[in-house]
Design a protein around this motif. Structure first.
Motif, mmCIF file in Angstrom:
data_model
loop_
_atom_site.group_PDB
_atom_site.id
_atom_site.type_symbol
_atom_site.label_atom_id
_atom_site.label_comp_id
_atom_site.label_asym_id
_atom_site.label_seq_id
_atom_site.Cartn_x
_atom_site.Cartn_y
_atom_site.Cartn_z
ATOM 1 N N VAL A 3 0.839 -1.202 0.000
ATOM 2 C CA VAL A 3 0.000 0.000 0.000
ATOM 3 C C VAL A 3 0.873 1.251 0.000
ATOM 4 O O VAL A 3 0.593 2.217 -0.720
ATOM 5 C CB VAL A 3 -0.951 -0.009 1.208
ATOM 6 N N ASN A 4 1.955 1.239 0.783
ATOM 7 C CA ASN A 4 2.859 2.397 0.801
ATOM 8 C C ASN A 4 3.499 2.619 -0.565
ATOM 9 O O ASN A 4 3.633 3.768 -1.003
ATOM 10 C CB ASN A 4 3.944 2.209 1.862
ATOM 11 N N ILE A 5 3.893 1.550 -1.249
ATOM 12 C CA ILE A 5 4.497 1.678 -2.574
ATOM 13 C C ILE A 5 3.487 2.259 -3.557
ATOM 14 O O ILE A 5 3.806 3.140 -4.359
ATOM 15 C CB ILE A 5 5.032 0.316 -3.052
ATOM 16 N N VAL A 6 2.245 1.785 -3.498
ATOM 17 C CA VAL A 6 1.201 2.304 -4.397
ATOM 18 C C VAL A 6 0.966 3.792 -4.147
ATOM 19 O O VAL A 6 0.841 4.577 -5.090
ATOM 20 C CB VAL A 6 -0.105 1.502 -4.213
ATOM 21 N N ILE A 7 0.946 4.201 -2.882
ATOM 22 C CA ILE A 7 0.740 5.616 -2.552
ATOM 23 C C ILE A 7 1.894 6.463 -3.085
ATOM 24 O O ILE A 7 1.680 7.539 -3.650
ATOM 25 C CB ILE A 7 0.579 5.790 -1.028
#
Length: 43
Positions: free
Chosen positions: A14-18
Motif C-alpha cells: 500500500v505504501n508503494i502504491v501511494i
C-alpha cells in the motif's frame, strides 16, 4: 483497530502504491505547468 489478517507485506504494498500515485501526480502537475507556459509564450 486493524484486522490482524493484514500483514506487513500488504502494508508495504500500500505504501508503494501511494508513493507511485504521488509521483505520477507530481509529474503530471509539472507537465501541466510547462504546457501552460509554452502556450503563453506562443500567444
Amino acid at each position: 483497530m486493524f484486522n490482524p489478517a493484514v500483514t506487513s507485506g500488504v502494508d508495504l504494498f500500500v505504501n508503494i502504491v501511494i508513493v507511485l500515485a504521488s509521483f505520477g501526480a507530481a509529474v503530471s502537475l509539472i507537465d501541466f505547468r510547462n504546457t501552460n507556459k509554452k502556450k503563453e509564450e506562443e500567444a
